[in-house]
Design a protein around this motif. Structure first.
Motif, short mmCIF file in Angstrom:
data_model
loop_
_atom_site.label_atom_id
_atom_site.label_comp_id
_atom_site.label_asym_id
_atom_site.label_seq_id
_atom_site.Cartn_x
_atom_site.Cartn_y
_atom_site.Cartn_z
N MET A 1 0.86 -1.18 0.00
CA MET A 1 0.00 0.00 0.00
C MET A 1 0.89 1.23 0.00
N TRP A 2 0.63 2.15 -0.90
CA TRP A 2 1.28 3.46 -0.87
C TRP A 2 0.33 4.42 -0.16
N VAL A 3 0.66 4.78 1.08
CA VAL A 3 -0.18 5.72 1.83
C VAL A 3 0.18 7.13 1.37
N TYR A 4 -0.78 7.81 0.71
CA TYR A 4 -0.48 9.13 0.14
C TYR A 4 -1.22 10.27 0.84
N ALA A 5 -2.16 9.95 1.74
CA ALA A 5 -2.86 11.00 2.48
C ALA A 5 -3.27 10.44 3.84
N MET A 6 -3.32 11.33 4.81
CA MET A 6 -3.69 10.97 6.19
C MET A 6 -4.67 12.00 6.70
N ASP A 7 -5.83 11.54 7.15
CA ASP A 7 -6.90 12.43 7.62
C ASP A 7 -7.22 13.51 6.59
N GLY A 8 -7.19 13.12 5.32
CA GLY A 8 -7.60 14.02 4.25
C GLY A 8 -6.50 14.88 3.68
N GLY A 9 -5.31 14.93 4.31
CA GLY A 9 -4.24 15.78 3.82
C GLY A 9 -3.12 14.96 3.20
N TYR A 10 -2.60 15.44 2.06
CA TYR A 10 -1.50 14.74 1.41
C TYR A 10 -0.28 14.67 2.33
N ILE A 11 0.45 13.56 2.22
CA ILE A 11 1.72 13.38 2.92
C ILE A 11 2.76 12.89 1.92
N GLU A 12 4.02 12.91 2.34
CA GLU A 12 5.04 12.25 1.54
C GLU A 12 4.75 10.75 1.58
N PRO A 13 4.48 10.12 0.44
CA PRO A 13 3.96 8.74 0.41
C PRO A 13 4.90 7.75 1.09
N GLN A 14 4.27 6.76 1.73
CA GLN A 14 5.02 5.67 2.36
C GLN A 14 4.57 4.33 1.75
N ARG A 15 5.55 3.52 1.40
CA ARG A 15 5.26 2.17 0.90
C ARG A 15 5.26 1.21 2.09
N VAL A 16 4.10 0.61 2.38
CA VAL A 16 3.96 -0.23 3.57
C VAL A 16 3.17 -1.48 3.21
#
Length: 605
Positions: A323-338
């Motif tokens: 999973m590439w997490v690209y947003a947290m609580d609606g706001g974009y973040i620097e993506p993390q591959r997890v």
């Protein structure tokens, strides 16, 4: 003279915000009608009475584009008072649309209708839910998708330098699919609260996990439960010789009672609450990957994972897929591959998955809480002929632990906002909030004193009657334009993590640590322990989980900017704890609150 000019500027700003908040007929509006009824429903195959939204639970998805106006008309056909909160929506200039009885509105009585009207000043993943007593556990919730402006920067180029892949990710985001995860009890919220009060014990045993309202009761084998006991669970069970986890894989109420001091009445808890697991054959939610467009290797699916969770904390993973997490609580973040992430109450994670392999893959949600082992799954379905027809391989076990050293979990500490979002080096004010049990095991204080839901039921909403000079354990007051530090201090141990949600704006977690917080400011703390703070690129969200205080007290520090005047609730999002009084009201900049339209001020009188 300076104070007079400052106050005049604040009033002018407030008037401007009020004028901007008034919806123009020229602006586009999205209108939704939510019809709330009390009816029999079976999300996990077990029939119980629930609050349904347009005949279903969860309710329909509210979808809009950033900068649009949304109108939600809530028609209450149920026999109970209710309200609806739009979790994570800042309600800039329209605090009367925040949905908290006694704070921003009067409750919606049976047979009545309330109109929530607000501008979507944000984008991303959000959700709505009941905010009257424990009704969220009765099924009144649903997803919200707010599409971003086309011109806003996106972080997908940080995942790959392939322009074709970036276009595929953007296409997936435009068609993002919400996945609401919720833990379900077969008790109504009213019955659950009655049992809690009679027993003096917090009810911590649930029946199932559902995904977009679909799931089944799964009874874990006794030997599998015994094989996965954690040291904390073993310690709790040792309090009473011969005690074991129940057949619902729950820590028995007898142990909970002892942990909380032994003052409860276990016999007041009916049979079936903590034991008597009966499996059901419910349905399975399926997230379908879209049909391939162009090169199959660049076929991506976007999922908004939403923690519509009442009690548990859980690990989430998709078998055999990163999973590439690209947003947290609606706001974009620097993506993390997890390969996995931890989901708690109110969290939202937007993830991209490269769906290049045909087949059905389990989306697993397994509780990591000490008080119960609870599991469930949905499916990610990718069209085509699968190469392997056997069951997909998991990354996590039944208690959310990684099955190999290669499994990477999402790391909030390095979830840097994208684009960068600098904050000042100092704050103007500090509040240290002393979290603790406050009597029986189900009574909790956010700041040394309880604010109970019934305290808010019949009062004039704070929005209508601000008290600018009030500062006490259940009401904090700030000034416009200031930066505020909040310390969430777990003052006793053992204490579980608390997901603390602030209405009205996002916060930045700038520090954390174990032990007491003896400093008079964050600057003073940073001089002694600079390695435990981050003022450069701290994570930003509308709820942060406090540290677990298993053997020692602990704290986290969040910072926010007072730019959205209004009364906002700050509370633990574990439903049991909010019902137990774990709330305070923050009056942000009462000198600049917008004028409340008469139709809201007079509503329910």
């Amino acid at each position: 003279m300076y104070n007079f000019l400052r106050f005049s500027l604040v009033l002018l700003l407030a008037q401007a915000l009020t004028a901007w908040a008034a919806p123009s007929s020229a602006r586009h509006k999205r209108t939704y009608d939510l019809h709330i009824t009390w009816d029999t429903y079976a999300p996990d195959g077990f029939e119980r009475e629930m609050l349904l939204v347009n005949g279903q639970s969860p309710g329909p998805v509210i979808e809009a584009t950033q900068d649009e106006w949304v109108v939600v008309r809530v028609h209450n056909y149920s026999p109970f008072n209710t309200s609806v909160h739009y979790h994570g929506i800042e309600m800039r200039g329209t605090p009367w649309a925040d949905g908290v009885p006694g704070v921003t509105q009067r409750p919606i009585a049976p047979g009545c209708m309330y109109t929530y009207e607000f501008e979507t000043t944000q984008a991303g993943s959000y959700w709505y839910h009941a905010h009257f007593h424990g009704q969220i556990e009765d099924g009144l919730y649903g997803a919200m998708v707010l599409h971003p402006r086309k011109s806003d920067p996106k972080p997908f180029h940080l995942i790959t330098n392939s322009s074709r892949a970036v276009r595929a990710m953007e296409r997936a985001e435009r068609h993002v699919q919400p996945l609401l995860v919720s833990d379900v009890t077969h008790l109504t919220s009213g019955d659950k609260q009655d049992i809690t009060v009679a027993a003096g014990i917090e009810i911590t045993c649930y029946d199932s996990v559902v995904f977009n309202g679909k799931g089944s009761v799964q009874c874990l084998p006794e030997e599998e439960v015994a094989a996965h006991l954690s040291p904390v669970q073993q310690m709790y069970l040792s309090l009473i010789p011969g005690l074991t986890m129940t057949d619902k894989a729950c820590l028995p109420a007898e142990a909970l009672n002892l942990i909380a001091g032994g003052g409860g009445n276990v016999s007041a808890i009916p049979e079936g609450v903590y034991s008597g697991c009966t499996p059901t054959e419910g349905s399975v939610e399926v997230i379908h990957a879209p049909e391939p467009v162009g090169c199959p290797s660049e076929q991506w699916v976007a999922i908004d994972i939403i923690g519509a969770i009442n009690f548990m904390t859980a690990a989430v993973s998709i078998d055999e897929h990163d999973m590439w997490v690209y947003a947290m609580d609606g706001g974009y973040i620097e993506p993390q591959r997890v390969q996995a992430l931890v989901l708690t109450n109110g969290d939202r994670y937007s993830v991209l998955v490269n769906a290049r392999r045909a087949g059905d893959f389990k989306i697993r949600v397994n509780a990591v809480s000490a008080l119960q082992m609870l599991t469930g799954h949905a499916l990610l379905s990718v069209a085509g002929t699968p190469e392997d027809t056997s069951e997909s391989e998991p990354f996590i076990n039944i208690v959310g632990m990684p099955l190999s050293e290669d499994v990477v979990f999402f790391n909030q500490a390095v979830a840097h906002p994208y684009p960068a979002d600098p904050i000042p080096e100092t704050a103007d004010e500090l509040f240290v909030l002393n979290m603790k049990l406050d009597g029986a095991s189900y009574l909790w204080a956010m700041n040394s004193s309880r604010l109970m839901p019934e305290d808010l039921d019949h009062r004039v909403p704070t929005l209508f009657k601000p008290e600018p000079n009030v500062r006490n354990n259940v009401t904090l007051t700030t000034r416009y334009g200031t930066w505020v530090d909040l310390v969430f201090f777990a003052s006793t141990s053992p204490m579980p993590p608390h997901p603390i949600h602030k209405h009205g704006n996002k916060m930045y977690q700038i520090g954390a640590g174990t032990g007491p917080f003896p400093w008079s400011s964050v600057q003073e703390a940073m001089q002694e322990i600079p390695e435990q703070f981050n003022l450069v690129n701290p994570p930003r969200r509308d709820a942060f989980a406090t540290l677990p205080a298993e053997t020692d007290v602990g704290w986290i520090v969040v910072r926010y900017h007072v730019t959205n005047p209004g009364p906002w609730l700050l509370h633990c999002h574990i439903n049991n704890h909010m019902m137990g009084g774990m709330m305070v009201i923050i009056q942000d900049a009462p000198e600049a609150w917008p004028t409340v339209p008469e139709k809201y001020r007079n509503y329910g009188m």
